[in-house]
Design an enzyme around this catalytic site. Structure first.
Site, mmCIF file in Angstrom:
data_model
loop_
_atom_site.group_PDB
_atom_site.id
_atom_site.type_symbol
_atom_site.label_atom_id
_atom_site.label_comp_id
_atom_site.label_asym_id
_atom_site.label_seq_id
_atom_site.Cartn_x
_atom_site.Cartn_y
_atom_site.Cartn_z
ATOM 1 N N TYR A 1 -14.310 1.578 9.934
ATOM 2 C CA TYR A 1 -12.868 1.844 10.050
ATOM 3 C C TYR A 1 -12.519 2.279 11.474
ATOM 4 C CZ TYR A 1 -8.299 3.890 8.780
ATOM 5 O OH TYR A 1 -6.964 4.199 8.685
ATOM 6 N N GLY B 1 0.828 -1.212 0.000
ATOM 7 C CA GLY B 1 0.000 0.000 0.000
ATOM 8 C C GLY B 1 0.859 1.257 0.000
ATOM 9 N N ASP C 1 0.407 -8.714 1.560
ATOM 10 C CA ASP C 1 -0.688 -7.854 1.085
ATOM 11 C C ASP C 1 -1.620 -8.721 0.246
ATOM 12 O OD1 ASP C 1 -2.140 -5.613 -0.247
ATOM 13 O OD2 ASP C 1 -0.538 -4.409 0.636
ATOM 14 N N GLY D 1 -0.883 -12.755 17.294
ATOM 15 C CA GLY D 1 -0.580 -14.165 17.584
ATOM 16 C C GLY D 1 0.765 -14.549 16.980
#
Ligand code: UDP
Length: 310
Positions: free
Chosen positions: A146, A11, A32, A103
């Protein structure tokens, strides 16, 4: 050699971060799913032997064999138009994506870095916004997908820090701009610049009195690296505190592009924050950071990028 996983690495911000970390001698794994990112943003990094790309949706379990020292979670749609088009993926990137990357960091004994946002402050009742402000967010409005995903992500990161003693960082990123923004992502910088370059009307939403503060991408990445290397675990704002309203901003773009475009008014989107300006006292004091690139210099570089981005 230290190794970093950057999610959302293809991005706008992620690709600049991958490039910066490679320059610092890191091994970089870029992950991505290319929903809003693009391979074009990382093409130039492929020839670097320390760089690799994995096409994966981070809301699914992440399996990586090699050692990782830093997990940097930057994957999420970030433009209001994008996240309102794909709200479910946005919620999953902030919730499941944050859980999976946390995790992984725990399993790898890695440090963890969350890209959060000024949107956690919603439509703020205080200006500038310090980190201590809890925000004014509409959870069920169009921006809720968002804002609430990032607020949940912050809460989850702090829980991993408190319960698992993971070394975590949270940056709240304010409006940032520069090369590799998508021309049609709907955000104000690419929108105004491409309209001005094409001689089309500049679309100012509402009365144009709403404010934003724009940080050039190299300043932001410098701040991110300082935070990554610090021992701070609480959220830190990064952004440029110079505040402009959208009418002023349209005038600046028209001037810098030498465009003949005129301004046209469009309805203000629902829940569009009426002000936004980062309080950066903490970043100044604790990271010795402040933005250095002036709006004019940063916009000139960005305009050059959009001229070549046909
Ligand atoms: N905006 C505008 N015209 C556009 C795009 C955006 O006036 O074509 C305004 C928008 O209403 C907001 C500001 O510019 O007040 C910044 O919008 P952006 O989409 O860049 O991101 P935001 O800061 O709202 O997350």
């Amino acid at each position: 050699m230290k190794a970093a996983l950057v999610t959302g690495g293809a991005g706008f911000l992620g690709s600049h971060l991958c490039e910066f970390l490679l320059g610092k001698g890191f091994r970089v794994i870029c992950m991505d799913n290319l929903i809003t990112g693009s391979k074009k943003n990382i093409e130039h990094l492929n020839k670097n032997g320390n760089f690799s790309f994995i096409n994966q949706d981070i809301s699914k379990f992440i399996k990586i064999e090699e050692k990782i020292d830093y997990v940097l979670h930057f994957a999420s749609p970030a433009s209001p138009i994008d996240y309102q088009k794909i709200p479910i993926q946005t919620l999953k990137a902030g919730s499941l994506g944050t859980h999976n990357t946390l995790g992984l960091a725990l399993a790898k004994k890695a440090k963890y870095f969350l890209a959060s946002t000024s949107e956690v402050y919603g439509d703020p009742e205080v200006n500038p916004q310090p980190e201590s402000y809890w925000g004014n967010v509409n959870p069920v409005g169009p921006r809720g997908c968002y804002d609430e995903a990032k607020r949940f992500a912050e809460a989850l990161v702090m829980a991993y820090h408190r319960i698992h003693k993971l070394d975590t960082k949270i940056v709240r990123i304010f409006n940032t701009y520069g090369p590799r923004m998508r021309k049609n992502d709907g955000r104000v910088v690419p929108a105004f610049i491409s309209q001005a370059l094409e001689g089309k009307p500049i679309t100012v939403f509402g009365d144009g009195k709403q404010t934003r503060s724009f940080c050039y991408v190299s300043d932001l990445i410098d701040g991110i690296y300082r935070l990554m290397m610090s021992d701070i675990n609480d959220p830190v704002n990064l952004g440029n505190p110079d505040e402009y309203d959208m009418l002023q901003f349209a005038d600046i773009i028209i001037k810098l592009t030498g465009s003949k475009s005129k301004i046209t008014f469009r309805p203000l989107p629902t829940d569009d924050p009426h002000v936004r300006r980062p309080g950066i006292t903490k970043a100044r004091k604790e990271l010795g950071w402040e933005p250095k690139v002036s709006l004019e210099d940063g916009l000139r570089k960005t305009i050059e990028f959009f001229k070549g981005d046909k």
